[in-house]
Write a protein that holds these residues in place. Sequence first.
Motif, mmCIF file in Angstrom:
data_model
loop_
_atom_site.group_PDB
_atom_site.id
_atom_site.type_symbol
_atom_site.label_atom_id
_atom_site.label_comp_id
_atom_site.label_asym_id
_atom_site.label_seq_id
_atom_site.Cartn_x
_atom_site.Cartn_y
_atom_site.Cartn_z
ATOM 1 N N ASN A 270 35.759 39.231 45.031
ATOM 2 C CA ASN A 270 34.855 40.361 44.784
ATOM 3 C C ASN A 270 34.952 41.434 45.849
ATOM 4 O O ASN A 270 34.903 42.629 45.550
ATOM 5 N N TYR A 274 38.673 46.511 43.229
ATOM 6 C CA TYR A 274 38.575 47.972 43.257
ATOM 7 C C TYR A 274 37.237 48.406 42.677
ATOM 8 O O TYR A 274 36.637 47.713 41.863
ATOM 9 N N ARG A 275 36.787 49.565 43.133
ATOM 10 C CA ARG A 275 35.538 50.103 42.590
ATOM 11 C C ARG A 275 35.778 51.540 42.160
ATOM 12 O O ARG A 275 36.275 52.353 42.937
ATOM 13 N N ASP A 277 33.521 54.540 40.116
ATOM 14 C CA ASP A 277 32.389 55.042 39.336
ATOM 15 C C ASP A 277 31.997 56.416 39.833
ATOM 16 O O ASP A 277 32.491 56.886 40.852
ATOM 17 N N VAL A 282 24.742 54.157 44.841
ATOM 18 C CA VAL A 282 24.864 53.039 43.900
ATOM 19 C C VAL A 282 23.494 52.725 43.290
ATOM 20 O O VAL A 282 22.530 52.514 44.021
ATOM 21 N N CYS A 323 41.823 50.603 35.519
ATOM 22 C CA CYS A 323 41.282 51.956 35.442
ATOM 23 C C CYS A 323 42.342 52.886 34.880
ATOM 24 O O CYS A 323 43.509 52.845 35.279
ATOM 25 N N TYR A 332 44.266 50.307 41.142
ATOM 26 C CA TYR A 332 43.021 50.156 40.388
ATOM 27 C C TYR A 332 43.117 49.147 39.258
ATOM 28 O O TYR A 332 42.974 49.473 38.071
ATOM 29 N N ASP A 396 27.585 46.812 43.579
ATOM 30 C CA ASP A 396 28.626 47.831 43.359
ATOM 31 C C ASP A 396 29.336 47.652 42.021
ATOM 32 O O ASP A 396 29.950 48.589 41.510
ATOM 33 N N HIS A 397 29.318 46.443 41.500
ATOM 34 C CA HIS A 397 30.048 46.168 40.264
ATOM 35 C C HIS A 397 29.117 46.005 39.069
ATOM 36 O O HIS A 397 29.506 45.427 38.053
ATOM 37 N N ARG A 402 26.715 44.307 33.273
ATOM 38 C CA ARG A 402 27.738 45.289 32.940
ATOM 39 C C ARG A 402 28.516 44.817 31.725
ATOM 40 O O ARG A 402 28.471 43.653 31.370
ATOM 41 N N LYS A 416 28.834 49.768 33.950
ATOM 42 C CA LYS A 416 28.090 49.000 34.943
ATOM 43 C C LYS A 416 26.623 49.419 34.872
ATOM 44 O O LYS A 416 26.311 50.497 34.398
#
Length: 554
Positions: A270, A274-275, A277, A282, A323, A332, A396-397, A402, A416
Motif C-alpha cells: 500500500n 501510486y496515487r 486524484d 484528501v 491510470c 502509474y 489516500d486510496h 472505493r 475513491k
Amino acid sequence: MVVQRKTTVPAWAGALAGLVSGGVALGVAQLVAALVGPTTFPVVAVGDATVDLTPAPVKDFAIRAFGENDKAVLVGGVLVVLAAVAAVIGLVARRRVWIGYLGFALFGVVGVLAVVTRPDAGAFDVVPTVVGVAAGAWALGWLLRRAVAGETTGVSGETTGVSGEATGVSGEATGVSGGAEPEPEVERPAVMRAGGEALTFDRRRLLTGVAGGVVVAGAGAVLGQQLGSRRTVDAARGGVTLPSPAVAAKPIPAGADLRIGGLSPFITPNKDFYRVDTALVVPQVDPADWTLRIHGLVDRPVELTFADLLKLPLTEADVTLTCVSNEVGGPYAGNARWLGARMADVLRSAGLRSGADMLLSTSADGFTCGTPLDVVMDGRDALFAVAMNGEALPVDHGFPVRQVVPGLYGYVSATKWVVDVKVTRFDQDEAYWTPRGWSAKGPIKTQSRIDVPKPGGSLKAGSATIAGVAWAQHTGLDAVEVRVDRGQWRQAKLAEVPGPDTWRQWSIDWAATPGEHTIEVRATDAAGRTQTEQPAPPAPDGATGWHSITVQVA
Ligand SMILES: Nc1nc2c(c(=O)[nH]1)N[C@H]1C(S)=C(S)[C@@H](COP(=O)(O)O)O[C@H]1N2
Ligand SMILES: [Mo]
C-alpha cells in the motif's frame, strides 16, 4: 488643535471587537482541541449539556421539529447565543476592559463545566476551552487598545489628524446605540490610560486588528476542523474489523513473483501504490457518517451504511489498477488484493431499469467517474471495495469505500471515497474527465514495461536478466517478447498469475556485450492481439507504443 475632547470607542466597535474576540476564542479552541487529541469541542459540549438540562417535552418537540438536523440546529443555536454574549461583552468592555476579561472568564467557566460534566470527559478536555478563552480575552484587550489612537502614538499630530474622522463615526454610533445604552460623551473609557491626554477612536487600526482576528479565528477553525477530522477518521479506520470474504481470492501461485531485484513485486505494498486524484486535501470520510446512495434508473433506490455494506457477502480479488495518464513505461500501475461487495449484486438489489448504460459515481469531494454498466454487470470482480491488501483502505486510496473495476482505467471506474451512484445513460450524463478531453469510456490498453535493468542504467558484460511487468486486465496476458538492438524478438518467460485481472511478471536472460544497447518489449493479450508499435500519448484514451530503454554495458 484642541485635544481636550474625549472620544469613546463607539458601541458598534466594541460589539465588533467582542464578536471577533469570541471568534478567536472558538477558532483557537478548535485548533487546540484537534491538537490535544480526541476531545469534545466546547461548543458541542455546551450543546450536549443543554440537551441534558432540557425538559423532556421540549426535547421531544425539538426532535420532531428538526428531525435529523436537531444536532446542527442545537450547535447553531449555541453559536448564536455565544455571538450575542460576545458582542455584549465587547460593548461593556469598551469602558472597563476588566469586565470584558470577566465576561470571557465566565464563558470559560460555562465551557469547562459543560466539558467536564460530559460522561466521557478526561482531564485534558478542559485545555481547549481554557486556552481558547485566554486567547479570546487577550484578543479583546488588544483590539480595544488598538481602537484607541492615543495609546501607541505619542505624536499628537497624527492623533489629531484621525480625530476628525473618528469623531464623526463615534457620533453616529452614539446616536444608534443611544436607546439601548446611554453614553455620556464625557465618560472616559477604561482603556484610556494616558493621563489627561485625550484619546481618540481609531477606526482604521481597529478594523485592521479585526481583520487579523478574523484570519486567526478562521485559520484556527479550518485547521482544527481538518486536523480533528483526520484524527477521527484515522481512529475510525483503525477500528474497522474486516469481515472474512464470502468468496476468497484464488491463491496466488508460488510462481507469481519471480523475486528479481528491481522488478515490481507481484503485490504492490500500500505504501508504494501510486496515487492519482484531483483532491488538494484528501477527503476525510468518517465511516459512521458514510452512506452510499444508488439511484437513477432503478426500481428501488438504495442507501447503504458502512455497516450495511460490511454485512453483504464480500468478494476478494487481486486486481491491477492502471491510470490512463500513464506514459509507456510509466509508474502509474499497481496490483493489490481488494475486498468488497460486488457492484453487480448491489445494483441488482436496486432493480436496474432498461435503457441504462452508465454508472455515474460521485466521490465525497465531488469527483465523478462514468462507468460502462455492461462491464460492471458481466460477472467480473467489479467491487465496492473496503480493503486493500488486508487492511481497511488507506485514506489516500479512498477510505472507507472505493470502486475497483478490472479492465477499466481508474478515471472511468475507480472512484475513491464513493458516496453516490446514479444509474444513467452516456447520452445524458458526463463524468469529470470527459469534458476535459478524455474519452468517455476507458478500457485499459495492453502494456508492457521493463523494470530491470533500469532505463539509462549500466551493467557488467556477461549473463544478465531483463525483467518487467505486463498487463491486459480481464482479457489476460499470453506472451511477452523482447528484442535487443532491433534484433530477433525472443519469448520472455512469464510468471504465473491467479487470473486475467492482474499484471504478469516476465523475465528473459541476456548475454550482455559491451557497448550501448536498446531493449524493447511488447506484449500479446489472451485474445492474440499484440501491442501496437504506433506511439500515442495518454490523452484521450491511453498511451500506446513499445517500451524501449537504453543501457550501457561495460
Ligand atoms: N475521488 C476520486 N477518485 C478517483 C480519482 C479522483 O481524482 N478522485 N482519480 C481516479 C484515477 S484517474 C485513478 S488512476 C485512480 C487511482 O487510484 P489510486 O490513487 O488509489 O491509485 O483513482 C481514480 N479515482
Ligand atoms: Mo488515472
